[in-house]
Write an enzyme that holds these catalytic residues in place. Structure first.
Site, short mmCIF file in Angstrom:
data_model
loop_
_atom_site.label_atom_id
_atom_site.label_comp_id
_atom_site.label_asym_id
_atom_site.label_seq_id
_atom_site.Cartn_x
_atom_site.Cartn_y
_atom_site.Cartn_z
N HIS A 52 37.12 -30.96 22.00
CA HIS A 52 36.90 -32.16 21.20
C HIS A 52 38.02 -32.16 20.17
O HIS A 52 37.82 -31.93 19.00
CB HIS A 52 35.52 -32.08 20.54
CG HIS A 52 35.11 -33.34 19.85
ND1 HIS A 52 35.15 -34.56 20.46
CD2 HIS A 52 34.63 -33.58 18.61
CE1 HIS A 52 34.71 -35.49 19.61
NE2 HIS A 52 34.40 -34.91 18.48
N VAL A 61 26.04 -38.54 9.73
CA VAL A 61 25.65 -38.24 11.11
C VAL A 61 24.20 -37.75 11.16
O VAL A 61 23.39 -38.25 11.95
CB VAL A 61 26.58 -37.16 11.74
CG1 VAL A 61 26.16 -36.85 13.16
CG2 VAL A 61 28.04 -37.63 11.72
N ARG A 87 36.18 -35.36 8.49
CA ARG A 87 37.62 -35.56 8.31
C ARG A 87 37.91 -36.69 7.34
O ARG A 87 37.10 -37.59 7.16
CB ARG A 87 38.24 -35.97 9.65
CG ARG A 87 38.44 -34.87 10.59
CD ARG A 87 39.40 -35.28 11.67
NE ARG A 87 38.76 -36.03 12.74
CZ ARG A 87 39.42 -36.54 13.76
NH1 ARG A 87 40.73 -36.42 13.83
NH2 ARG A 87 38.79 -37.19 14.72
N1 APR Z 1 23.75 -26.56 3.95
C1 APR Z 1 23.16 -27.74 4.25
N2 APR Z 1 23.80 -28.91 4.19
C2 APR Z 1 25.09 -28.89 3.79
C3 APR Z 1 25.75 -27.70 3.47
C4 APR Z 1 25.03 -26.48 3.56
N3 APR Z 1 25.57 -25.30 3.27
N4 APR Z 1 27.02 -28.01 3.12
C5 APR Z 1 27.15 -29.35 3.23
N5 APR Z 1 25.98 -29.89 3.64
C6 APR Z 1 25.64 -31.29 3.83
C7 APR Z 1 26.19 -32.17 2.71
O1 APR Z 1 25.38 -32.07 1.54
C8 APR Z 1 26.16 -33.55 3.36
O2 APR Z 1 24.97 -34.24 3.06
O3 APR Z 1 26.25 -31.82 5.00
C9 APR Z 1 26.23 -33.24 4.87
C10 APR Z 1 27.47 -33.81 5.53
O4 APR Z 1 27.37 -35.19 5.51
P1 APR Z 1 28.65 -36.15 5.44
O5 APR Z 1 29.57 -35.67 4.37
O6 APR Z 1 28.15 -37.56 5.41
O7 APR Z 1 29.41 -35.87 6.83
P2 APR Z 1 29.06 -36.51 8.26
O8 APR Z 1 29.86 -37.74 8.43
O9 APR Z 1 27.60 -36.54 8.47
O10 APR Z 1 29.72 -35.41 9.22
C11 APR Z 1 29.18 -34.11 9.31
O11 APR Z 1 29.67 -33.89 11.64
O12 APR Z 1 30.86 -35.24 13.10
C12 APR Z 1 30.91 -34.12 12.28
O13 APR Z 1 33.23 -33.99 11.59
C13 APR Z 1 31.92 -34.27 11.17
O14 APR Z 1 31.92 -31.97 10.48
C14 APR Z 1 31.43 -33.26 10.18
C15 APR Z 1 29.90 -33.31 10.37
#
Ligand code: APR
Length: 312
Positions: A174, A12, A81
């Protein structure tokens, strides 16, 4: 150039950064706990900008100093999720992430507007507001625009209209208490419940409510990001351009719709400095009761977060 920070360089976050940079609206700081991931995505996005005709700069890394001077911070850090999970199942893990991220981002960009994307959305928006202690108008969650966009797509296809002719209204959470409102969803000005039989309307509302889960089950790993990122970027644009854009966002209610102290999706006017006012639709008794039920569900989880904050 003006600056926007996106925290979380996953699916995202990187797509939000790409949309903002390609539009040329602002410079973008992309921050992730995995610094190299953020640096790599920032470079990749930057190398598309000559074709997009944009002179935005995109900087990636783990250091929150990158966020200094940002007018808007979009928080997407946290876990998505997996098939079979509800958004509420993410609360424990994502609360830890959101607290840390928001503390750091708010310290680096103390004048910014925060748009939360991390799920569970209403609860994480509340947590962000608690952590900052800011005026309620500067912290909000992106969800209603996405749920509405999902309903608009489905309704346009069913009715045979251009998607942009559908004005959707989806309030509430949501999550399981999402409230698509067919009476306030219009196609070229005509309410949806006058265009389609009740069974069909019900089906569209149900599919909207399950729209995120449908994608999660198809992707197998992770959740939706094209539509969520388009909606987050649209809200950023509305703030930067001070558009007074009418959009459903998750905000802290203070008596509007007869509800107080709860974060949930309601129509707001969005512009410079955050959301300016809540727009109160003339809901009927049944619709109001559904909104109250939604407040009860979210309120319960907000209390859980209060307990967690008090203990830690
Ligand atoms: N600080 C900074 N970044 C972090 C941290 C943190 N403490 N913990 C996790 N992250 C980063 C991860 O390293 C990863 O790159 O958050 C990112 C999440 O990316 P994805 O796993 O691809 O998840 P994404 O599909 O982007 O969704 C993120 O948005 O729509 C919502 O439900 C979804 O809660 C989820 C969020």
């Amino acid at each position: 150039m003006r600056k926007v920070t996106v925290v979380g360089a996953g699916m995202v976050g990187s797509t939000v950064a790409m949309r903002i940079a390609e539009s040329g609206l602002a410079d973008v700081a992309l921050i992730d706990i995995q610094g190299d991931l953020a640096r790599g995505k920032a470079l990749d996005i930057s190398q598309a900008l000559p074709l997009a005709g944009s002179s935005s700069s995109v900087e990636g890394g783990e250091d929150y100093r990158l966020a200094e001077g940002s007018e808007v911070v979009v928080v997407t850090a946290g876990f998505p999720r997996q098939p079979g999970m509800s958004r509420a199942d993410l609360m424990g893990r994502n609360a830890e992430v959101v607290r840390k991220v928001v503390e750091s981002a708010a310290a680096a960009a103390p004048e910014s507007v925060i748009i939360m994307v991390t799920n569970p959305l209403d609860e994480m928006s509340y947590l962000a507001w608690r952590v900052t202690g800011w005026d309620r108008h500067r912290v909000m969650g992106m969800a209603g625009l996405l749920d509405g966009s999902r309903l608009a797509f489905l309704a346009a296809r069913e009715v045979g209209a251009h998607p942009a002719q559908v004005q959707p209204t989806v309030l509430g959470s949501h999550g399981e208490a999402m409230l698509p409102l067919p009476r306030f969803t219009t196609v070229a000005g005509v309410p949806l419940d006058q265009l389609l039989p009740p069974r069909k309307v019900q089906e569209l509302c149900e599919r909207t409510r399950e729209g995120g889960a449908e994608i999660v089950s198809l992707l197998k790993t992770g959740s939706a990001y094209y539509a969520p990122s388009a909606c987050a970027a649209r809200m950023v644009e509305a703030v930067l351009r001070d558009e007074e854009y009418l959009v459903t966002a998750s905000v802290l209610l203070d008596g509007e719709y007869g509800l107080k102290g709860v974060f949930m999706g309601v129509p707001v006017v969005l512009g410079a400095g955050g959301w300016k006012r809540v727009v109160e639709l003339p809901l009927n008794g049944e619709e109001l009761r559904a909104l109250e039920e939604c407040a009860r569900l979210i309120g319960g989880r907000m209390e859980e977060l209060d307990g967690w904050l008090a203990r830690s």
